[in-house]
Design a protein around this motif. Structure first.
Motif, short mmCIF file in Angstrom:
data_model
loop_
_atom_site.label_atom_id
_atom_site.label_comp_id
_atom_site.label_asym_id
_atom_site.label_seq_id
_atom_site.Cartn_x
_atom_site.Cartn_y
_atom_site.Cartn_z
N TYR A 184 0.83 -1.21 0.00
CA TYR A 184 0.00 0.00 0.00
C TYR A 184 0.86 1.26 0.00
N TRP A 185 1.88 1.28 0.85
CA TRP A 185 2.74 2.45 0.95
C TRP A 185 3.50 2.68 -0.35
N SER A 186 4.06 1.61 -0.92
CA SER A 186 4.83 1.74 -2.16
C SER A 186 3.96 2.29 -3.29
N ALA A 187 2.75 1.76 -3.42
CA ALA A 187 1.83 2.26 -4.45
C ALA A 187 1.46 3.71 -4.20
N SER A 188 1.27 4.06 -2.92
CA SER A 188 0.89 5.43 -2.57
C SER A 188 2.01 6.42 -2.90
N VAL A 189 3.26 6.02 -2.65
CA VAL A 189 4.40 6.89 -2.95
C VAL A 189 4.50 7.13 -4.45
N LEU A 190 4.43 6.05 -5.24
CA LEU A 190 4.53 6.21 -6.69
C LEU A 190 3.35 7.02 -7.23
#
Length: 581
Positions: A469-475
């Motif tokens: 979730y965090w990785s997708a949110s950052v990108l």
């Protein structure tokens, strides 16, 4: 926390907010766990709350339920109060006792089993007077056990099927239970069996993994399908069914599509694409050739398939191939119903249906892949049925994002496109941020899903859903910034810059290049948010270093962002003398 622990905690928090916001976690968790155990019985929350006995002198028991044929027995039920009434019931009725110990903690302890072991053999000994245990057990606990004991005594002449389920549930991991705890649980089971020798007795330790699977498993349903012609091969069938019969299988009486029947399909309805227009054209041509001559039909897998004549009873079905056909048929019938027609002309034509009994998940997966390889399907879609993909979808949904595990599913539901995350997009985010390979994310997005090794790395099932979730949110945050006027980035450059900007943000805060998701795990768990200033700085840095690299290497910007040398160059540019020191 493990992925399962994160998921079940998230589900619990949502459930608590909706159903028990006023309760403390320790109390709400007791109700939640009991609800999870009994939800297939269609038990109300009031009935569940009535079974909670937690308090002083509870004997280590938090909840007790006695069920006869799946329904909770109240204290004043005739089977409990009237031995004669019980004698008039059929033989072999199922009487089940649930004894639940629930802890909000993240570990299983020996003390929990010991407390149950000191009480349960006595209360389940029919020769023991419950009132003699008044100093050890409160009135509510004794009353709940009284219901089971009286029902059991009164039903004995009807030879009931008795089950005793002792449940110990918490947010820990059952795989990490100490052997002493497991041994004591087995001794508890044996002690109960000595008191109730004809009963089926289980002592279950339900951790986060088991609780999540219980939550994520849909109750099996049985649906009928009437066919005209049937060919049998073992426990599988090939049949011809009228379109009017098939539409009853996939939709209810109001023509609402049973979407859950298509959950194992690798993609959702693709709308008015050429193939679907051709299918619709065939349907509307009432005087044309038989429909099944022109269409490959559908493939159904199920746990059980029973036939009476030419009518099938199919349990726990999934339509794994033929979704486009199914949706088009459904829409055709629905349009006719809305136009006031009883049935569209040509509705008695036939569709080819393959019914395969396959309850094993591995076999189902092979069938899904084989049947969908016959038509062009992206590699991302063929990963849609993996367990890790289902978990990610559930977690993203709890966080307000829609993970497009089945391509087009959330678009068809009308969800905001800005909140939809595809499988390839998440794979790119993971490789760029968690593994420090933005050039792979930029240059080989398809290989992340087509190559098993890279896929298993990008979607490591041991990683927390929060990390994804965090990785997708950052990108996604980087994408949004690059698309804004603030970034002053040319449209053509945005997509290949995004993975490097996200990577640069990670490098800057870590002080090194990440090489494994564990390197950014702490950032993900705290849901670290990058400021506008940090975004602007990262974009500027990537642009400067990319200009420098392309000038010195004499290659294009497009080629440079597909190669690892630029990634290494960027790291040196960000960290500078720090790395050399």
């Amino acid at each position: 926390m493990s992925g399962a622990q994160t998921l079940i905690t998230t589900v619990y928090e949502q459930w608590k907010e909706q159903n028990a916001a006023h309760m403390r976690d320790s109390d709400a968790w007791e109700v939640f766990l009991a609800w999870l155990l009994l939800r297939e019985k269609e038990v109300t929350l009031d009935a569940i709350s009535d079974g909670i006995v937690d308090g002083s002198n509870d004997g280590g028991v938090d909840a007790i339920y006695s069920l006869l044929e799946g329904s909770i027995l109240p204290l004043d039920h005739q089977v409990v109060e009237d031995p004669q009434a019980a004698k008039e019931l059929p033989e072999g009725l199922e009487l089940t006792l649930y004894v639940v110990q629930s802890k909000f903690s993240k570990s299983f302890t020996q003390a929990t089993i010991s407390a149950l072991q000191s009480v349960l053999p006595s209360v389940l000994d029919l020769a023991c007077d419950l009132d003699s245990l008044a100093s050890e057990l409160n009135d509510q606990v004794r009353e709940k056990f009284h219901v089971f004991r009286k029902a059991y005594r009164n039903l004995l002449v009807r030879r009931p099927k008795v089950n005793v389920r002792v449940i110990v549930g918490c947010r820990g991991l059952a795989s990490e239970i100490n052997v002493n705890v497991s041994d004591r649980a087995e001794r508890l089971r044996e002690d109960i069996l000595q008191k109730l020798p004809s009963a089926s007795v289980v002592v279950e330790m339900l951790g986060a993994e088991e609780l999540w699977r219980m939550y994520d498993t849909r109750q099996a349903e049985t649906i009928t399908l009437e066919c005209d012609e049937v060919l049998t091969s073992g426990e599988s069938y090939v049949a011809l069914a009228k379109l009017s019969s098939f539409v009853k299988l996939i939709s209810d009486e109001s023509f609402t599509l049973r979407r859950h029947l298509f959950e194992a399909n690798v993609r959702d309805y693709q709308g008015q694409v050429a193939v679907n227009k051709e299918i619709l054209g065939s349907l509307r041509e009432a005087d044309g050739p038989e429909f099944w001559w022109l269409n490959n039909g559908v493939t159904i897998v199920c746990d059980e398939a029973h036939s009476v004549g030419k009518t099938f009873a199919l349990k726990n079905i999934q339509i794994v191939n033929g979704l486009q056909t199914s949706h088009t048929i459904h829409n055709w019938f629905k349009e006719s119903a809305e136009a006031g027609e009883f049935a569209p002309a040509g509705g008695d034509r036939k569709i080819l249906v393959r019914v395969i009994k396959a309850s094993d998940d591995a076999v189902r997966d092979k069938i899904i892949r084989a049947t969908n390889r016959q038509t062009p399907v992206p590699d991302a879609s063929l990963r849609a049925t993996d367990e890790i993909q289902r978990r990610i979808e559930a977690y993203f949904g709890a966080k307000g994002l829609f993970y497009d595990r089945r391509k087009g599913y959330y678009r068809n539901l009308g969800k905001d496109p800005a909140r939809i995350i595809s499988i390839p997009y998440l794979g790119q985010a993971m490789y760029a941020i968690a593994y420090g390979r933005p050039e792979v994310a930029r240059g080989k997005p398809n290989s992340l899903l087509a190559e098993d090794a890279r896929y298993r790395q990008a979607f490591d099932p041991t990683a927390s859903p929060q990390l994804f979730y965090w990785s997708a949110s950052v990108l996604r945050r980087v994408d949004e910034y690059l698309q804004s006027s603030r970034s002053q980035t040319r449209y053509a450059d945005r997509r290949h810059l995004a993975p490097f900007v996200a990577f640069a943000l990670a490098v800057e805060i870590l002080g090194r290049s990440p090489s494994h998701w564990r390197d950014v795990e702490a950032l993900a768990e705290e849901n670290h948010q990058f400021s506008e200033v940090e975004l602007e700085s990262a974009v500027t840095k990537v642009k400067v270093e990319l200009d420098s690299f392309t000038a010195s290497s004499n290659i294009s910007m497009s080629d440079a962002t597909k190669r690892q040398p630029f990634t290494k160059h960027l790291v040196l540019g960000i960290l500078g003398d720090v790395l050399e020191a």
